[in-house]
Scaffold this active site. Structure first.
Site, PDB file in Angstrom:
ATOM      1  N   ILE A 141      -1.297  -3.305  -2.219  1.00 19.05           N
ATOM      2  CA  ILE A 141      -2.717  -2.973  -2.091  1.00 19.05           C
ATOM      3  C   ILE A 141      -2.893  -1.465  -1.959  1.00 19.05           C
ATOM      4  CG2 ILE A 141      -4.804  -3.392  -0.720  1.00 19.05           C
ATOM      5  CD1 ILE A 141      -3.121  -5.800   0.518  1.00 19.05           C
ATOM      6  N   CYS A 142      -3.860  -0.922  -2.704  1.00 17.62           N
ATOM      7  CA  CYS A 142      -4.163   0.507  -2.595  1.00 17.62           C
ATOM      8  C   CYS A 142      -5.348   0.663  -1.652  1.00 17.62           C
ATOM      9  CB  CYS A 142      -4.505   1.064  -3.974  1.00 17.62           C
ATOM     10  SG  CYS A 142      -4.963   2.788  -3.934  1.00 17.62           S
ATOM     11  N   LEU A 143      -5.079   1.009  -0.417  1.00 16.42           N
ATOM     12  CA  LEU A 143      -6.132   1.124   0.587  1.00 16.42           C
ATOM     13  C   LEU A 143      -5.739   2.245   1.550  1.00 16.42           C
ATOM     14  CD1 LEU A 143      -8.761  -0.299   1.473  1.00 16.42           C
ATOM     15  CD2 LEU A 143      -7.394  -1.747   2.954  1.00 16.42           C
TER      16      LEU A 143
END
Lengths: 295, 151
Positions: B86-88
């Site tokens: 996840i890109c967060l």
């Protein structure tokens, strides 16, 4: 009516004389006072370091004030939990009732100040360890009025500084930041300046020691079973990511240019277009998996 | 193995006692730092109706370092790659120890409602999301229906 206006004017003048620049009054179009605003601190003989709580008091004066009580809001509470705020609102209501039809703003401000002085210990939790502040705990108030056990804040500061310098070390020289590490409040990210060496000598919070241990309950076991069922069901439909398979696909992008063999997954590529399905080959792969499992 | 930090115990208890609507997170039987997670797809998003499995691991120095989170159920989203990563920002440089398991999972659920193709992790998905959003949304719905249902 005019007597009301006179009384309000007198009250505002008195408030300004007492609180001077601490209080701010805003006026409506007819030049009549509309709201009174003041951030209230506990009385600690002006020793700011000993003020651990504060709240911004805002009173809207209705047209008929003081015949009708002001509408009071407490904003930006710091170090105060909801139960204290609620009891403050109750006390304000009682005071307004007691002073019905009389100017009451000064009384309200003093009432709040007394209450803050009594509970001048943060009743919130430390956002780092999630435990409260006991008598004897060493804690720190940030400039932004957030509270942490000194022990917990020290850990945060040391770790973020370490992460910062590790990230800097990874960068090539021309990308390195010229700025020194700036610590930030864990809650609101405002810049904070603390003496880490001083903080880290503090003992760990007391509540931590008396916390109870964790055990697996039957309820938890039941939930674990449910999760397992969902996992098995989604797996049977090809819905679970197979890390190994996905990694192999990524490898194949560079190695394989053969798209005709049905057994080899050629991996995703934006150029490949299927006649029936103008999407990338990875979609076709998912479709065939789906057909297999749904048979 | 070292004793479990009190904070992890407290978070676990609260997750069980006051669960966040649409999110469940339960610790593994053999490793209390490993959580099995289900996030339901938010309403009015292409992921609505889906039950997405994730795994969440609390590293040794949690909460000083961010939890490691990954989707296990396949999902068509520009900020989630094929491996479920996840890109967060709050999982990386914007981590703060004031965040918790519940706030991290809520942020991930919010990411499902607000895909950000300008900061992509899955490049092909992000590309389609930008040039043909309606087709990308159709794909996301299709993947949700196909992979993320419970019965």
């Amino acid at each position: 009516m005019s007597s009301n206006v006179e009384r309000v004017k007198e009250e505002i003048e008195a408030l300004e004389a007492i609180f001077m620049e601490d209080i701010s009054i805003s006026y409506n179009g007819q030049d009549l006072p509309e709201t009174v605003k003041m951030t209230i601190f506990p009385s600690t003989a002006n020793d700011i370091d000993k003020q651990y709580v504060c709240v911004t008091f805002e009173a809207m004066l209705p047209e008929m004030y003081p015949d009708i009580p002001p509408i009071v809001k407490l904003k930006n509470p710091r170090g105060l939990d909801d139960s204290i705020l609620n009891s403050l609102y109750d006390a304000i209501k009682d005071k307004c009732f007691e002073f019905s039809s009389q100017p009451v703003i000064y009384e309200l401000i003093e009432l709040i100040r007394e209450n803050l002085t009594e509970c001048n210990l943060p009743t919130c939790q430390c956002a780092v360890c999630l435990y409260g502040f006991c008598d004897g705990d060493v804690f720190t108030k940030t400039q932004c009025f957030h509270y942490f056990h000194s022990f917990c804040l020290a850990k945060h500061l040391l770790t973020t500084e370490k992460h910062y310098s590790e990230e800097q070390d990874k960068l090539p020289a021309w990308q390195k930041s010229t700025k020194a590490f700036q610590a930030a409040c864990p809650v609101c990210r405002e810049a904070i300046n603390c003496d880490v060496d001083d903080l880290k000598s503090a003992p760990p919070p007391k509540d931590l020691e008396s916390a109870q241990n964790f055990s697996v309950t039957s309820e938890l076991k039941m939930l674990q079973c449910k999760m397992q069922e969902l996992f098995s069901y989604q797996k049977s439909r090809g819905g679970i990511i197979d890390i190994e398979e996905e990694e192999n696909k990524l490898l194949l992008i560079t190695n394989s240019s053969d798209d005709s063999s049905p057994d080899v997954d050629p991996g995703p590529s934006l150029e490949q277009v299927d006649e029936n399905n103008p999407k990338s080959s990875i979609d076709r792969k998912f479709k065939s998996d789906f057909r297999k499992t749904s048979r | 193995m070292a004793a479990l930090p009190r904070r992890i115990i407290k978070e676990t208890q609260r997750l069980m006692q006051e669960p966040v609507p649409g999110i469940s997170a339960i610790p593994d039987e053999s490793n209390a730092r490993y959580f099995h997670v289900i996030v339901t797809g938010p309403e009015d998003s292409p992921f609505e109706g889906g039950l997405f499995k994730l795994e969440l691991f609390l590293p040794e120095d949690y909460p000083m370092s961010a939890p490691k989170v990954r989707f296990i159920t396949k999902i068509y989203h520009p900020n989630i790659d094929r491996l479920g990563r996840i890109c967060l920002d709050i999982l990386k440089d914007k981590w703060s120890p004031a965040l918790q398991i519940r706030t991290v999972l809520l942020s991930i659920q919010a990411l499902l409602s607000a895909p950000n193709p300008d900061d992509p992790l899955a490049n092909d998905v992000a590309e389609l999301w930008k040039v043909n959003e309606s087709e990308a949304i159709r794909n996301a719905k299709e993947w949700t229906r196909r992979y993320a249902m419970d019965t």
